[in-house]
Design a protein around this motif. Structure first.
Motif, PDB file in Angstrom:
ATOM      1  N   TYR A  84      11.663 -12.729  29.359  1.00  0.00           N
ATOM      2  CA  TYR A  84      10.278 -12.281  29.169  1.00  0.00           C
ATOM      3  C   TYR A  84       9.716 -12.950  27.916  1.00  0.00           C
ATOM      4  N   LYS A  85       8.490 -13.448  28.003  1.00  0.00           N
ATOM      5  CA  LYS A  85       7.902 -14.182  26.875  1.00  0.00           C
ATOM      6  C   LYS A  85       7.856 -13.324  25.609  1.00  0.00           C
ATOM      7  N   THR A  86       7.367 -12.092  25.725  1.00  0.00           N
ATOM      8  CA  THR A  86       7.318 -11.152  24.604  1.00  0.00           C
ATOM      9  C   THR A  86       7.752  -9.779  25.095  1.00  0.00           C
ATOM     10  N   GLN A  87       8.597  -9.111  24.323  1.00  0.00           N
ATOM     11  CA  GLN A  87       9.034  -7.756  24.674  1.00  0.00           C
ATOM     12  C   GLN A  87       8.493  -6.771  23.642  1.00  0.00           C
ATOM     13  N   TYR A  88       8.168  -5.581  24.123  1.00  0.00           N
ATOM     14  CA  TYR A  88       7.562  -4.571  23.254  1.00  0.00           C
ATOM     15  C   TYR A  88       8.466  -3.345  23.158  1.00  0.00           C
ATOM     16  N   PHE A  89       8.377  -2.657  22.030  1.00  0.00           N
ATOM     17  CA  PHE A  89       9.151  -1.433  21.846  1.00  0.00           C
ATOM     18  C   PHE A  89       8.328  -0.443  21.034  1.00  0.00           C
ATOM     19  N   ASN A  90       8.776   0.826  21.053  1.00  0.00           N
ATOM     20  CA  ASN A  90       8.069   1.896  20.345  1.00  0.00           C
ATOM     21  C   ASN A  90       8.247   1.697  18.844  1.00  0.00           C
ATOM     22  N   GLN A  91       7.209   1.224  18.201  1.00  0.00           N
ATOM     23  CA  GLN A  91       7.276   0.880  16.782  1.00  0.00           C
ATOM     24  C   GLN A  91       7.616   2.080  15.906  1.00  0.00           C
ATOM     25  N   LYS A  92       7.034   3.239  16.215  1.00  0.00           N
ATOM     26  CA  LYS A  92       7.236   4.436  15.384  1.00  0.00           C
ATOM     27  C   LYS A  92       8.689   4.901  15.421  1.00  0.00           C
ATOM     28  N   VAL A  93       9.285   4.941  16.623  1.00  0.00           N
ATOM     29  CA  VAL A  93      10.675   5.394  16.758  1.00  0.00           C
ATOM     30  C   VAL A  93      11.622   4.471  16.003  1.00  0.00           C
ATOM     31  N   VAL A  94      11.438   3.151  16.166  1.00  0.00           N
ATOM     32  CA  VAL A  94      12.313   2.177  15.501  1.00  0.00           C
ATOM     33  C   VAL A  94      12.098   2.213  13.983  1.00  0.00           C
ATOM     34  N   GLU A  95      10.875   2.412  13.545  1.00  0.00           N
ATOM     35  CA  GLU A  95      10.590   2.496  12.107  1.00  0.00           C
ATOM     36  C   GLU A  95      11.278   3.693  11.467  1.00  0.00           C
ATOM     37  N   VAL A  96      11.284   4.832  12.170  1.00  0.00           N
ATOM     38  CA  VAL A  96      11.971   6.026  11.651  1.00  0.00           C
ATOM     39  C   VAL A  96      13.451   5.724  11.449  1.00  0.00           C
ATOM     40  N   SER A  97      14.090   5.120  12.456  1.00  0.00           N
ATOM     41  CA  SER A  97      15.521   4.809  12.380  1.00  0.00           C
ATOM     42  C   SER A  97      15.821   3.759  11.323  1.00  0.00           C
ATOM     43  N   SER A  98      15.006   2.689  11.272  1.00  0.00           N
ATOM     44  CA  SER A  98      15.272   1.610  10.316  1.00  0.00           C
ATOM     45  C   SER A  98      15.010   2.043   8.874  1.00  0.00           C
ATOM     46  N   THR A  99      14.028   2.931   8.678  1.00  0.00           N
ATOM     47  CA  THR A  99      13.775   3.449   7.329  1.00  0.00           C
ATOM     48  C   THR A  99      14.929   4.348   6.880  1.00  0.00           C
ATOM     49  N   MET A 100      15.408   5.189   7.786  1.00  0.00           N
ATOM     50  CA  MET A 100      16.567   6.035   7.490  1.00  0.00           C
ATOM     51  C   MET A 100      17.780   5.173   7.179  1.00  0.00           C
ATOM     52  N   LEU A 101      17.920   4.060   7.907  1.00  0.00           N
ATOM     53  CA  LEU A 101      19.033   3.141   7.678  1.00  0.00           C
ATOM     54  C   LEU A 101      18.955   2.515   6.293  1.00  0.00           C
ATOM     55  N   LEU A 102      17.743   2.186   5.850  1.00  0.00           N
ATOM     56  CA  LEU A 102      17.551   1.607   4.517  1.00  0.00           C
ATOM     57  C   LEU A 102      17.982   2.588   3.432  1.00  0.00           C
ATOM     58  N   PHE A 103      17.543   3.842   3.539  1.00  0.00           N
ATOM     59  CA  PHE A 103      17.944   4.864   2.570  1.00  0.00           C
ATOM     60  C   PHE A 103      19.460   5.084   2.590  1.00  0.00           C
ATOM     61  N   ALA A 104      20.055   5.076   3.795  1.00  0.00           N
ATOM     62  CA  ALA A 104      21.500   5.294   3.926  1.00  0.00           C
ATOM     63  C   ALA A 104      22.290   4.183   3.232  1.00  0.00           C
ATOM     64  N   VAL A 105      21.865   2.939   3.427  1.00  0.00           N
ATOM     65  CA  VAL A 105      22.568   1.812   2.813  1.00  0.00           C
ATOM     66  C   VAL A 105      22.413   1.833   1.297  1.00  0.00           C
TER      67      VAL A 105
END
Length: 347
Positions: free
Chosen positions: A113-134
């Motif tokens: 697929y040329k471009t794939q989309y995902f739920n930005q808010k859900v991924v941002e919550v997880s990635s922000t939590m990951l940043l704090f965890a690290v």
């Protein structure tokens, strides 16, 4: 998955090799080849259970048992006093999930697929939590690397236990967040397709048997780590940060790529980032607590592991900010992973 089932033949072969006292290096290789299909069976078992428990609990179980293999391997490494292997595998899981798995998923999906989309808010919550965890995981290491060694005393080991308690508390709160107060935000938009192939009883039985066999094979694997690093000239860092995470999570990794090929990038990212989050907030603290049974393990990483971890998590946050992905982003992530892998190989 069919290829993984053919690999089950390595399980009895590894038992025979252990019985006849074969070379530890041979047993190590056979154990690796045995754990890969067992991890696949474990993943398939949890996926089947999710048809009965619902997609949300099923996703949680899939992530938990997906990391169980690595937890078991790390437990036996703790028992043998291989603390550097354990800490490297923690860092390697996060690095592998973000760079290797997300990179391979974006590349595979982006070629279709040329471009794939995902739920930005859900991924941002997880990635922000990951940043704090690290950041929380790195603070004890930064403390010991920046303070004059003569000023340090044994109390800094207690800091690792305190950080572990805080981490596992945050993990419990994150579960409450996703399952209770913000379940609508964290729910996946993708429901299960098809029907269960196994009964609930069969799924649980396969899960239990797979876990027991993985525990046995993990003990075989750990006893062969030092001999194979000496015979092949590999560093313990390479085994811990690259080899063990790939072996333990191969089935989970393949699932993420399959989801990307089905244009379900939300699920692929949820698998990779969610697994990394669980490694830091749950598996790492549990290993700290388990080390108290043998010899207490501090949660201090070396400088290069710290840099690789922080860079990886910053990349995860960067990738999630626009809500879309393509094959070039996948190649960029894979390139960074290869550079890190090569660096640890020559250590």
């Amino acid at each position: 998955m069919k290829v993984l089932k053919y690999m089950l033949i390595f399980i009895p072969i590894s038992f025979v090799a252990k019985f006849i006292n074969a070379s530890p290096s041979i047993i190590f290789i056979l154990s690796c080849l045995s754990i890969i299909p067992l991890a696949g069976l474990m993943g398939e078992g949890t996926e089947e259970i999710s048809f009965y428990s619902g997609p949300k609990i099923g996703g949680f179980l899939n992530g938990t048992f997906g990391n169980a293999t690595e937890l078991i391997i790390s437990f036996f490494a703790l028992k043998e006093g291989l603390f550097e292997i354990v800490k490297s595998s923690i860092a390697g899981s996060v690095i592998g999930n973000i760079l290797l798995v997300v990179g391979a998923s974006m590349l595979a999906g982006g070629l279709k697929y040329k471009t794939q989309y995902f739920n930005q808010k859900v991924v941002e919550v997880s990635s922000t939590m990951l940043l704090f965890a690290v950041i929380g995981l790195c603070i004890p290491a930064l403390f010991t690397h920046t303070v004059n060694p003569n000023m340090l005393n044994t109390r800094y080991e207690g800091l690792s236990i305190f950080v572990a308690i805080v981490m596992i508390s945050i993990y419990a709160l994150s579960l409450f967040f996703s399952f209770s107060t913000h379940k609508d935000l964290c729910s996946s938009v993708h429901e299960h397709e098809g029907n269960a192939k196994w009964s609930l009883k069969k799924s649980i039985l396969i899960l239990v048997i797979s876990t027991i066999l993985i525990a046995i094979e993990s003990e075989f694997l750990v006893t062969g780590i030092e001999p194979i690093t000496e015979s092949l000239g590999w560093s313990e860092f390479f085994v811990g940060i690259i080899l063990i995470p790939i072996i333990g999570n191969v089935a989970e990794h393949s699932t993420a790529i399959v989801m990307a090929l089905k244009n379900k990038m939300d699920v692929a990212l949820e698998i990779a980032i969610g697994s990394s989050l669980q490694i830091i907030l749950f598996v790492a603290p549990v290993l700290i607590f388990l080390s108290l049974i043998f010899t207490p393990m501090s949660i201090v990483f070396n400088e290069f592991e710290l840099i690789a971890l922080i860079a990886t998590v910053l990349i995860a946050n960067s990738v999630s900010h626009d809500g879309e992905s393509n094959w070039l982003e996948g190649i960029q992530l894979l390139a960074v992973y290869l550079i890190i892998a090569a660096s640890f190989f020559i250590l």
